[in-house]
Design a protein around this motif. Structure first.
Motif, PDB file in Angstrom:
ATOM      1  N   HIS A 169      91.191 -67.524 135.001  1.00 31.59           N
ATOM      2  CA  HIS A 169      90.434 -67.507 133.744  1.00 31.59           C
ATOM      3  C   HIS A 169      89.891 -66.135 133.375  1.00 31.59           C
ATOM      4  O   HIS A 169      89.155 -66.020 132.399  1.00 31.59           O
ATOM      5  CB  HIS A 169      89.300 -68.528 133.815  1.00 31.59           C
ATOM      6  CG  HIS A 169      89.784 -69.939 134.020  1.00 31.59           C
ATOM      7  ND1 HIS A 169      90.521 -70.618 133.073  1.00 31.59           N
ATOM      8  CD2 HIS A 169      89.699 -70.778 135.087  1.00 31.59           C
ATOM      9  CE1 HIS A 169      90.840 -71.826 133.518  1.00 31.59           C
ATOM     10  NE2 HIS A 169      90.364 -71.943 134.750  1.00 31.59           N
ATOM     11  N   GLY A 170      90.215 -65.099 134.168  1.00 31.09           N
ATOM     12  CA  GLY A 170      89.789 -63.768 133.788  1.00 31.09           C
ATOM     13  C   GLY A 170      89.156 -63.005 134.930  1.00 31.09           C
ATOM     14  O   GLY A 170      89.136 -63.473 136.075  1.00 31.09           O
TER      15      GLY A 170
ATOM     16  N   SER B 105      88.470 -60.310 124.411  1.00 32.56           N
ATOM     17  CA  SER B 105      89.406 -60.516 125.522  1.00 32.56           C
ATOM     18  C   SER B 105      89.337 -61.981 125.933  1.00 32.56           C
ATOM     19  O   SER B 105      88.373 -62.684 125.621  1.00 32.56           O
ATOM     20  CB  SER B 105      89.031 -59.643 126.724  1.00 32.56           C
ATOM     21  OG  SER B 105      87.847 -60.142 127.315  1.00 32.56           O
ATOM     22  N   GLY B 106      90.376 -62.400 126.665  1.00 33.01           N
ATOM     23  CA  GLY B 106      90.404 -63.777 127.133  1.00 33.01           C
ATOM     24  C   GLY B 106      89.222 -64.088 128.033  1.00 33.01           C
ATOM     25  O   GLY B 106      88.597 -65.154 127.912  1.00 33.01           O
ATOM     26  N   ALA B 107      88.920 -63.159 128.920  1.00 31.86           N
ATOM     27  CA  ALA B 107      87.807 -63.390 129.842  1.00 31.86           C
ATOM     28  C   ALA B 107      86.506 -63.586 129.071  1.00 31.86           C
ATOM     29  O   ALA B 107      85.693 -64.456 129.408  1.00 31.86           O
ATOM     30  CB  ALA B 107      87.677 -62.216 130.808  1.00 31.86           C
TER      31      ALA B 107
ATOM     32  N   LYS C 241      95.301 -63.177 124.111  1.00 28.65           N
ATOM     33  CA  LYS C 241      96.695 -62.695 124.123  1.00 28.65           C
ATOM     34  C   LYS C 241      97.368 -62.827 122.756  1.00 28.65           C
ATOM     35  O   LYS C 241      97.135 -62.021 121.880  1.00 28.65           O
ATOM     36  CB  LYS C 241      97.481 -63.444 125.200  1.00 28.65           C
ATOM     37  CG  LYS C 241      96.992 -63.120 126.614  1.00 28.65           C
ATOM     38  CD  LYS C 241      97.837 -63.791 127.658  1.00 28.65           C
ATOM     39  CE  LYS C 241      97.361 -63.555 129.071  1.00 28.65           C
ATOM     40  NZ  LYS C 241      97.685 -62.249 129.615  1.00 28.65           N
TER      41      LYS C 241
ATOM     42  N   ILE D 123      94.686 -69.311 126.605  1.00 26.91           N
ATOM     43  CA  ILE D 123      94.851 -67.866 126.391  1.00 26.91           C
ATOM     44  C   ILE D 123      96.313 -67.455 126.566  1.00 26.91           C
ATOM     45  O   ILE D 123      96.816 -66.602 125.844  1.00 26.91           O
ATOM     46  CB  ILE D 123      93.876 -67.116 127.318  1.00 26.91           C
ATOM     47  CG1 ILE D 123      92.472 -67.248 126.721  1.00 26.91           C
ATOM     48  CG2 ILE D 123      94.263 -65.651 127.524  1.00 26.91           C
ATOM     49  CD1 ILE D 123      91.341 -67.066 127.669  1.00 26.91           C
ATOM     50  N   GLN D 124      97.005 -68.090 127.495  1.00 24.04           N
ATOM     51  CA  GLN D 124      98.424 -67.778 127.680  1.00 24.04           C
ATOM     52  C   GLN D 124      99.333 -68.784 126.958  1.00 24.04           C
ATOM     53  O   GLN D 124     100.390 -68.434 126.473  1.00 24.04           O
ATOM     54  CB  GLN D 124      98.751 -67.747 129.176  1.00 24.04           C
ATOM     55  CG  GLN D 124     100.075 -67.086 129.482  1.00 24.04           C
ATOM     56  CD  GLN D 124     100.168 -66.539 130.901  1.00 24.04           C
ATOM     57  OE1 GLN D 124     101.212 -66.610 131.499  1.00 24.04           O
ATOM     58  NE2 GLN D 124      99.105 -66.003 131.442  1.00 24.04           N
TER      59      GLN D 124
ATOM     60  N   GLU E 220      99.294 -67.387 135.747  1.00 27.55           N
ATOM     61  CA  GLU E 220      99.223 -66.347 136.781  1.00 27.55           C
ATOM     62  C   GLU E 220      99.607 -66.890 138.150  1.00 27.55           C
ATOM     63  O   GLU E 220     100.091 -66.161 139.005  1.00 27.55           O
ATOM     64  CB  GLU E 220      97.808 -65.742 136.838  1.00 27.55           C
ATOM     65  CG  GLU E 220      97.382 -65.038 135.572  1.00 27.55           C
ATOM     66  CD  GLU E 220      98.306 -63.906 135.171  1.00 27.55           C
ATOM     67  OE1 GLU E 220      98.849 -63.972 134.050  1.00 27.55           O
ATOM     68  OE2 GLU E 220      98.527 -62.987 135.971  1.00 27.55           O
TER      69      GLU E 220
ATOM     70  N   ASP F 295      91.888 -73.708 128.472  1.00 21.74           N
ATOM     71  CA  ASP F 295      92.086 -72.262 128.395  1.00 21.74           C
ATOM     72  C   ASP F 295      93.527 -72.055 127.941  1.00 21.74           C
ATOM     73  O   ASP F 295      94.468 -72.168 128.727  1.00 21.74           O
ATOM     74  CB  ASP F 295      91.833 -71.645 129.778  1.00 21.74           C
ATOM     75  CG  ASP F 295      92.179 -70.156 129.842  1.00 21.74           C
ATOM     76  OD1 ASP F 295      92.856 -69.665 128.929  1.00 21.74           O
ATOM     77  OD2 ASP F 295      91.778 -69.506 130.823  1.00 21.74           O
TER      78      ASP F 295
ATOM     79  N   ASN G 140      86.410 -66.980 127.585  1.00 24.09           N
ATOM     80  CA  ASN G 140      86.106 -67.985 128.617  1.00 24.09           C
ATOM     81  C   ASN G 140      84.648 -67.926 129.055  1.00 24.09           C
ATOM     82  O   ASN G 140      84.039 -68.967 129.327  1.00 24.09           O
ATOM     83  CB  ASN G 140      87.039 -67.797 129.819  1.00 24.09           C
ATOM     84  CG  ASN G 140      88.414 -68.387 129.566  1.00 24.09           C
ATOM     85  OD1 ASN G 140      88.576 -69.236 128.682  1.00 24.09           O
ATOM     86  ND2 ASN G 140      89.405 -67.945 130.317  1.00 24.09           N
TER      87      ASN G 140
HETATM   88  C1  PLP Z   1      94.986 -68.380 131.230  1.00 27.73           C
HETATM   89  C2  PLP Z   1      94.279 -67.065 131.136  1.00 27.73           C
HETATM   90  N1  PLP Z   1      92.953 -67.050 130.947  1.00 27.73           N
HETATM   91  C3  PLP Z   1      92.272 -65.899 130.846  1.00 27.73           C
HETATM   92  C4  PLP Z   1      92.908 -64.686 130.946  1.00 27.73           C
HETATM   93  C5  PLP Z   1      92.116 -63.411 130.832  1.00 27.73           C
HETATM   94  O1  PLP Z   1      92.407 -62.777 129.626  1.00 27.73           O
HETATM   95  P1  PLP Z   1      92.056 -61.231 129.434  1.00 27.73           P
HETATM   96  O2  PLP Z   1      92.904 -60.461 130.392  1.00 27.73           O
HETATM   97  O3  PLP Z   1      92.371 -60.950 127.995  1.00 27.73           O
HETATM   98  O4  PLP Z   1      90.606 -61.076 129.730  1.00 27.73           O
HETATM   99  C6  PLP Z   1      94.291 -64.648 131.156  1.00 27.73           C
HETATM  100  C7  PLP Z   1      94.996 -63.354 131.313  1.00 27.73           C
HETATM  101  O5  PLP Z   1      96.048 -63.253 131.895  1.00 27.73           O
HETATM  102  C8  PLP Z   1      94.989 -65.870 131.257  1.00 27.73           C
HETATM  103  O6  PLP Z   1      96.320 -65.897 131.453  1.00 27.73           O
END
Ligand code: PLP
Length: 398
Positions: A135-136, A101-103, A248, A221-222, A191, A219, A106
């Motif tokens: 960041h999660g 997962s993104g979290a 993602k 992730i998005q 977000e 980061d 991170n």
């Molecule tokens: C920039 C960013 N970092 C981290 C995350 C967390 O990712 P995850 O929901 O897969 O843990 C998100 C999720 O929306 C995000 O947009």
């Protein structure tokens, strides 16, 4: 919430969800169990970069699933090696750690930076992050986030994340001291409502962090995996960060994330980092299928072109209804509504069969599949147009 046909109560209530159950998806379209069809401009929160259930991913999963699902992270597997090599070849980074997962990616980035500080900077451990950043939802990543709603939750937070302001270099500079080891940011704060860091800010931040011997963590992730028309958003600014996280889009719909770092920043020792499913071949096979398509220059150009088309259509809509600016890049855009009516618009669009997202009460966010078509954009914009007019929100200027 209870329902006679669906056991909604069996799931923990973690957010408000409409009592609709999705059973099938294809490209930009989703179907619920009554057969109603929805045009999806959320795509799992910018996850399904190739749309719902694209053949490239379903075939890769079927092929890999029939061959090897997981041999344990204690052993190498071919899919993770190939995906790591493909990511390294297409970026400025040298090594990859896969997460789920993104979290989690991170968390890995935070740990890597702290380890670097312990080894090379007299135990410096603070990571400067930004107001509005996200960041999660693990404890450390919530602490690193600058989301106001997180502030009262789950105290005490993890210490060591002083907050600067996006696009304000002096606010970063003021926070740097001998405890600082890194600066971490989303190139576009998704977000928070799609607030981009300017290319100039990213460039200056890179120079500042270099001058102070700090790691720069992006980061993505998005913003990564083609979302903004480059494979990774920081390429727009022409910078080379030390660490990047992906999530993602990299899995195209399956749980896959990655932590990438330059050789100099890769300092984990045995036992520092790991996870049962990290780098499992099933998810990595999906990642390879995604990267093969999304990493192609022609595909990235088409994302940039489609993004410009969506942007122009939203701008026309904004002018027509007296709304605010269109922000973002590529296919991560927001429309500022100027007034807090995003929730009603999202609700109304849902009834009409269009899925939209409101990251804040006065803004809509658009994160369609990267291969969405102009026709689908027109359908979504028409729905918004009708909805805005019907709500009496229209203050037509043309
Ligand atoms: C920039 C960013 N970092 C981290 C995350 C967390 O990712 P995850 O929901 O897969 O843990 C998100 C999720 O929306 C995000 O947009």
């Amino acid at each position: 919430m209870t329902d006679t046909t669906h056991p909604f109560d069996a799931l923990m209530e973690i957010t408000a969800r409409p009592p609709v159950v999705f059973v099938r998806g294809e490209g930009s379209w989703l179907w619920d169990d009554t057969g109603k069809c929805y045009l999806d401009f959320v795509q799992g929160w910018a996850v399904n970069c190739l749309g719902h259930s694209p053949p490239a991913i379903t075939q890769a999963l079927a092929e890999q699933g029939g061959r090897l699902i997981t041999p344990s992270p204690a052993f190498f597997n071919d899919a993770s090696l190939r995906l790591a090599k493909a990511l390294v070849d297409q970026s400025c980074f040298d090594q990859v750690f896969f997460a789920n997962s993104g979290a989690e990616a991170n968390e890995g980035a935070i740990k890597l930076a702290r380890k670097f500080g312990a080894l090379h900077k007299n135990g410096a451990h603070e990571i400067i992050t930004f107001d509005g950043g996200f960041h999660g939802r693990t404890l450390a990543t919530m602490s690193a986030s600058g989301k106001k709603a997180f502030e009262p939750l789950f105290e005490p937070k993890v210490a060591g994340f002083p907050k600067a302001r996006l696009n304000d270099l002096a606010s970063v500079e003021r926070l740097i001291d001998d405890k600082t080891i890194a600066v971490m940011l989303e190139p576009i704060q998704g977000e928070a409502g799609v607030w981009p860091a300017t290319d100039r800010f990213l460039l200056e931040l890179r120079e500042l962090t270099k001058a102070h011997g700090l790691l720069l963590i992006v980061d993505e992730i998005q913003t990564g995996c083609g979302r903004t028309g480059k494979l990774f958003h920081h390429e727009h600014a022409g910078i080379e960060p030390d660490i990047m996280t992906l999530g993602k889009g990299i899995g195209g719909g399956v749980p896959l994330a990655a932590l990438l770092a330059t050789k100099a920043a890769c300092c984990f020792e045995h036992g520092d980092q790991g996870g049962t499913f990290c780098g499992n071949p099933l998810m990595c096979a999906a990642g390879l299928a995604v990267l093969q398509i999304v990493g192609a220059p022609a595909f990235l150009k088409s994302v940039a072109d489609t993004g410009l088309y969506l942007e122009s259509q939203l701008q026309r809509l904004s002018a027509r209804h007296g709304l605010g600016e269109v922000r973002g890049r590529g296919l991560l855009l927001a429309l500022d509504l100027k007034v807090p009516m995003a929730g009603s618009i999202v609700g109304q669009a849902f009834e009409e069969g269009v899925l939209l997202n409101a990251p804040r009460a006065d803004a809509l966010r658009f994160m369609p599949a990267l291969n969405t078509t102009r026709h689908e954009i027109d359908l979504m914009v028409d729905c918004l147009d009708t909805g805005l007019a019907r709500m009496g929100a229209a203050r037509r200027v043309v």
